[in-house]
Design a protein around this motif. Structure first.
Motif, PDB file in Angstrom:
ATOM      1  N   ALA A 348      -6.429  -6.505  -0.215  1.00  0.00           N
ATOM      2  CA  ALA A 348      -5.127  -5.737   0.010  1.00  0.00           C
ATOM      3  C   ALA A 348      -4.772  -5.511   1.110  1.00  0.00           C
ATOM      4  O   ALA A 348      -5.755  -4.970   1.976  1.00  0.00           O
ATOM      5  CB  ALA A 348      -5.141  -4.293  -1.042  1.00  0.00           C
ATOM      6  N   THR A 349      -3.397  -5.479   1.389  1.00  0.00           N
ATOM      7  CA  THR A 349      -3.014  -4.828   2.985  1.00  0.00           C
ATOM      8  C   THR A 349      -3.252  -3.330   2.859  1.00  0.00           C
ATOM      9  O   THR A 349      -3.036  -2.681   1.777  1.00  0.00           O
ATOM     10  CB  THR A 349      -1.553  -5.404   3.103  1.00  0.00           C
ATOM     11  N   ALA A 350      -3.018  -2.544   4.024  1.00  0.00           N
ATOM     12  CA  ALA A 350      -3.156  -1.266   4.125  1.00  0.00           C
ATOM     13  C   ALA A 350      -1.562  -0.723   3.345  1.00  0.00           C
ATOM     14  O   ALA A 350      -1.770   0.139   2.733  1.00  0.00           O
ATOM     15  CB  ALA A 350      -2.919  -0.725   5.750  1.00  0.00           C
ATOM     16  N   ALA A 351      -0.475  -1.585   3.664  1.00  0.00           N
ATOM     17  CA  ALA A 351       0.661  -1.146   3.065  1.00  0.00           C
ATOM     18  C   ALA A 351       0.723  -1.223   1.515  1.00  0.00           C
ATOM     19  O   ALA A 351       1.115  -0.040   0.751  1.00  0.00           O
ATOM     20  CB  ALA A 351       1.727  -2.032   3.326  1.00  0.00           C
ATOM     21  N   GLU A 352      -0.075  -2.118   0.968  1.00  0.00           N
ATOM     22  CA  GLU A 352      -0.211  -2.220  -0.349  1.00  0.00           C
ATOM     23  C   GLU A 352      -1.101  -1.131  -1.036  1.00  0.00           C
ATOM     24  O   GLU A 352      -0.784  -0.500  -2.080  1.00  0.00           O
ATOM     25  CB  GLU A 352      -0.605  -3.632  -0.904  1.00  0.00           C
ATOM     26  N   ALA A 353      -2.162  -0.842  -0.337  1.00  0.00           N
ATOM     27  CA  ALA A 353      -2.965   0.468  -0.466  1.00  0.00           C
ATOM     28  C   ALA A 353      -2.240   1.459  -0.548  1.00  0.00           C
ATOM     29  O   ALA A 353      -2.388   2.340  -1.668  1.00  0.00           O
ATOM     30  CB  ALA A 353      -4.305   0.310   0.150  1.00  0.00           C
ATOM     31  N   MET A 354      -1.599   1.725   0.582  1.00  0.00           N
ATOM     32  CA  MET A 354      -0.599   3.108   0.588  1.00  0.00           C
ATOM     33  C   MET A 354       0.207   3.261  -0.571  1.00  0.00           C
ATOM     34  O   MET A 354       0.408   4.215  -0.925  1.00  0.00           O
ATOM     35  CB  MET A 354      -0.205   3.224   2.021  1.00  0.00           C
ATOM     36  N   GLU A 355       0.872   2.444  -1.008  1.00  0.00           N
ATOM     37  CA  GLU A 355       1.741   2.182  -1.962  1.00  0.00           C
ATOM     38  C   GLU A 355       0.766   2.618  -3.263  1.00  0.00           C
ATOM     39  O   GLU A 355       1.568   3.464  -4.235  1.00  0.00           O
ATOM     40  CB  GLU A 355       2.558   0.907  -2.277  1.00  0.00           C
ATOM     41  N   HIS A 356      -0.118   2.052  -3.483  1.00  0.00           N
ATOM     42  CA  HIS A 356      -0.953   2.518  -4.720  1.00  0.00           C
ATOM     43  C   HIS A 356      -1.094   3.967  -4.613  1.00  0.00           C
ATOM     44  O   HIS A 356      -1.187   4.649  -5.837  1.00  0.00           O
ATOM     45  CB  HIS A 356      -2.181   1.858  -4.833  1.00  0.00           C
ATOM     46  N   ILE A 357      -1.610   4.602  -3.517  1.00  0.00           N
ATOM     47  CA  ILE A 357      -1.946   5.838  -3.455  1.00  0.00           C
ATOM     48  C   ILE A 357      -0.650   6.805  -3.528  1.00  0.00           C
ATOM     49  O   ILE A 357      -0.713   7.809  -4.466  1.00  0.00           O
ATOM     50  CB  ILE A 357      -2.421   6.248  -1.786  1.00  0.00           C
ATOM     51  N   LEU A 358       0.306   6.354  -3.139  1.00  0.00           N
ATOM     52  CA  LEU A 358       1.813   7.252  -3.155  1.00  0.00           C
ATOM     53  C   LEU A 358       2.202   7.080  -4.794  1.00  0.00           C
ATOM     54  O   LEU A 358       2.678   8.321  -4.970  1.00  0.00           O
ATOM     55  CB  LEU A 358       2.911   6.666  -2.349  1.00  0.00           C
ATOM     56  N   ARG A 359       2.153   6.096  -5.404  1.00  0.00           N
ATOM     57  CA  ARG A 359       2.392   5.924  -6.792  1.00  0.00           C
ATOM     58  C   ARG A 359       1.493   6.982  -7.555  1.00  0.00           C
ATOM     59  O   ARG A 359       1.824   7.802  -8.472  1.00  0.00           O
ATOM     60  CB  ARG A 359       2.108   4.706  -7.406  1.00  0.00           C
ATOM     61  N   GLY A 360       0.216   7.087  -7.212  1.00  0.00           N
ATOM     62  CA  GLY A 360      -0.774   8.032  -7.881  1.00  0.00           C
ATOM     63  C   GLY A 360      -0.549   9.396  -7.620  1.00  0.00           C
ATOM     64  O   GLY A 360      -0.854  10.172  -8.296  1.00  0.00           O
ATOM     65  N   ILE A 361       0.163   9.734  -6.747  1.00  0.00           N
ATOM     66  CA  ILE A 361       0.322  11.214  -6.385  1.00  0.00           C
ATOM     67  C   ILE A 361       1.814  11.541  -6.910  1.00  0.00           C
ATOM     68  O   ILE A 361       2.248  12.693  -6.675  1.00  0.00           O
ATOM     69  CB  ILE A 361       0.355  11.611  -4.815  1.00  0.00           C
TER      70      ILE A 361
END
Length: 616
Positions: A348-361
């Protein structure tokens, strides 16, 4: 590497197009991609390429196509076999879901469906338009499809049509019937027998004050149905026609939709941790060490970041998840879990992982910034005064992890990785080794039960020794024992040893031991010199060996050999032995790792050449 099927089939690597130019290669890869992460039988590939009349040498031809695909997909320092793997009876392509545009399309359509059902047609229209905008033409437009691919292409077009119908419904709810007339006319012309599309066109025209045109659409459709199929329009369409003739008020445009309901209560904190392992065993020293490091809140040490490193199958994820559950009460603002896919061909790219985090919050997809910098800033602002535990599983590199770290020192980060993450500022590394003999016995006992353990204690110890302390291997052997009950452990152990002698480590994945691929992922991340060094030192016929003995097989001096071996230790393929021995520091291979290395040498049919490793 990314793959597109919504339009022309394309293989994209950064800005390069790597789509196979040969038609049969393109068809083969397209089928493997559409059925990614599952085994595609060789017979299916033959059927797709040649139908019911394959040539005599079809299997050999398929082998050739797979070889060519591996060669064309290979990157420098990363073989194509990471992506395309041989399995018993067929082949599989292992790629992250996000690497294929179809999966992103499906996710957006599902999100649009949920939002529309929740009463927010404006947001639904936006999401569904994004999904439909991913299409660049007909599915697999540049592929000469056989029977299987034709079925896939048809199914994809049906998904596209259903998404379009949902977006049209959202437009109707928004009162956009005037804007729909032209689009629906084109759709009706392309599908002259589709009653649902004609019904929408009739309603859009009627609500636009064009009742005569709406009724003419009904008569034209009825003529097509009668002339071509001998059928009358269905009851729903006939009721719509009668309602229009009667000027039924129920057909008038609806009032503007009310804004979507807003939650009176704030959303619950995220709780994303995977379930804990019921048979988790031992590791108390490591758990206490990590818990102490994570507890360093609010002082000058800054954000606590702990990296748990170890070889494949040693239980890094299980240990991290177990600890995270144990300390979750310290982090009342949430626990986030992010799989980074560092062992996959395309992490996963950092951008994809950060999107996952933002959806999670709880950030709405439409509010997520398009750039990595924007996403990182949003998360760090959100987390600056919160206490959140972030678990980053299977990290690939410091560059992938650094942008994901939260902003507040009240948070904590636990990372798992197969190799050391040099350069990650402020991170503390904890090494996770294999289980001791006692811990391995406890794990096996949890799997098979005390009664069976007490009946054959020596055989149980032999099983643990056979696994060499590796939790994944112990679990595999325990499951085999349970599957073969009530046969004695000694008898089962003999069968397992026989299977181990007859099957390569790569073949045991079919029996449930998925270790070869995990080790292969570590090996492929090494550069060419380090790969050769790994294979050569695996030929040393000693349980423990020194840098001097390594220097002999590497053809170099002891100091350089020590550096080489420590690089292999960092990659979690070689261990520094804790046993005291004469002659200084000693290294060792775990038996599954040595078995993997020897299999690699056997496949090459020759030992690696001796050379000097001055560049390591």
């Amino acid at each position: 590497m990314r793959f597109q099927v919504l339009g022309n089939f394309e293989v994209l690597d950064d800005s390069r197009v790597r789509t196979p130019s040969a038609p049969k290669l393109r068809r083969t890869l397209a089928l493997l991609i559409l059925r990614h992460n599952e085994v595609v039988p060789t017979k299916d590939l033959i059927g797709e390429l040649w139908g019911s009349s394959p040539p005599d040498k079809a299997i050999r031809a398929v082998h050739t196509y797979i070889y060519e695909l591996r060669r064309s997909l290979a990157r420098p320092g990363c073989g194509g076999e990471l992506l395309l793997r041989t399995r018993p009876g067929g082949y599989t392509v292992r790629v992250p879901e996000s690497a294929i545009d179809l999966n992103s399309f499906r996710a957006l359509v599902e999100e649009g469906r949920e939002v529309l059902a929740a009463g927010d047609p404006g947001h639904a229209r936006e999401v569904l338009n994004r999904a439909l905008g991913m299409w660049q033409g007909s599915a697999l437009a540049n592929v000469d499809c056989g029977e299987l691919l034709e079925a896939h292409a048809t199914e994809l077009e049906e998904r596209r049509l259903r998404a379009l119908e949902m977006r049209v419904e959202a437009d109707f709810q928004l009162g956009r019937h005037h804007e729909l007339n032209g689009e629906l006319k084109a759709l009706a012309a392309a599908r002259p027998l589709h009653e649902g599309i004609h019904a929408k066109l009739m309603l859009a025209l009627y609500r636009s004050g064009r009742r005569g045109e709406a009724l003419k659409v009904f008569h034209d459709l009825r003529r097509h149905l009668v002339d071509e199929l001998g059928l009358e329009p269905g009851p729903e369409l006939q009721r719509l026609q009668r309602s229009m003739l009667a000027g039924d008020a129920s057909l008038d445009p609806p009032a503007a939709p009310p804004p979507p309901p807003r939650c009176a209560q704030p959303p619950a904190p995220p709780a994303q941790l995977p379930r804990d392992t019921a048979d988790f065993t031992g590791r108390q020293t490591v758990l206490d060490e990590i818990a102490g490091l994570l507890a360093a809140h609010g002082d000058t040490t800054g954000l606590p970041v702990v990296s748990l490193a170890g070889m494949p199958g040693v239980g890094k994820t299980a240990t991290a998840v177990h600890l995270a559950h144990a300390v979750r009460a310290r982090y009342p603002d949430g626990q986030l879990y992010v799989p980074l896919g560092g062992s996959q061909p395309t992490p996963a790219t950092a951008a994809e992982a950060m999107e996952h985090i933002l959806r999670g919050i709880g950030v709405a997809p439409r509010d997520i910034p398009s750039t990595l910098g924007g996403r990182t800033a949003l998360f760090r602002t959100w987390s600056s005064d919160r206490r959140v535990l972030l678990v980053l599983d299977d990290a690939d590199s410091p560059q992938q992890v650094e942008p994901l770290l939260p902003g507040g020192t009240g948070c904590a980060v636990l990372i798992t990785a197969r190799s050391l993450l040099y350069g990650l500022r402020g991170a503390r590394t904890v090494a996770l080794g294999c289980l001791s003999t006692a811990e391995g016995g406890q794990l096996l006992t949890r799997l098979i039960g005390r009664e069976w353990r007490d009946a054959e204690p020596e055989a149980v110890a032999d099983v643990v020794r056979l696994a060499d302390g590796l939790p994944l291997a112990i679990t595999f052997l325990g499951e085999r024992l349970m599957a073969l009950r009530p046969v004695s452990i000694s008898c089962v152990l003999a069968k397992i040893r026989s299977a181990k002698g007859q099957h390569r480590l790569s073949q045991l994945s079919a029996l449930g031991l998925d270790l070869y691929d995990r080790l292969d992922s570590c090996f492929r991340k090494l550069d060419e010199d380090a790969q050769e060094a790994f294979l050569r030192v695996a030929l040393i016929p000693l349980r423990l060996f020194t840098a001097g003995q390594g220097a002999q097989v590497l053809g170099t001096d002891t100091t350089t050999a020590d550096v080489v071996l420590m690089r292999l230790v960092d990659a979690s393929l070689v261990e520094v032995s804790e046993e005291r021995a004469a002659g200084g520091r000693h290294y060792r291979f775990r038996e599954p790792v040595r078995a993997y290395a020897l299999e690699k040498v056997a496949v090459e049919r020759t030992a690696p050449s001796a050379r000097h490793f001055r560049g390591l």
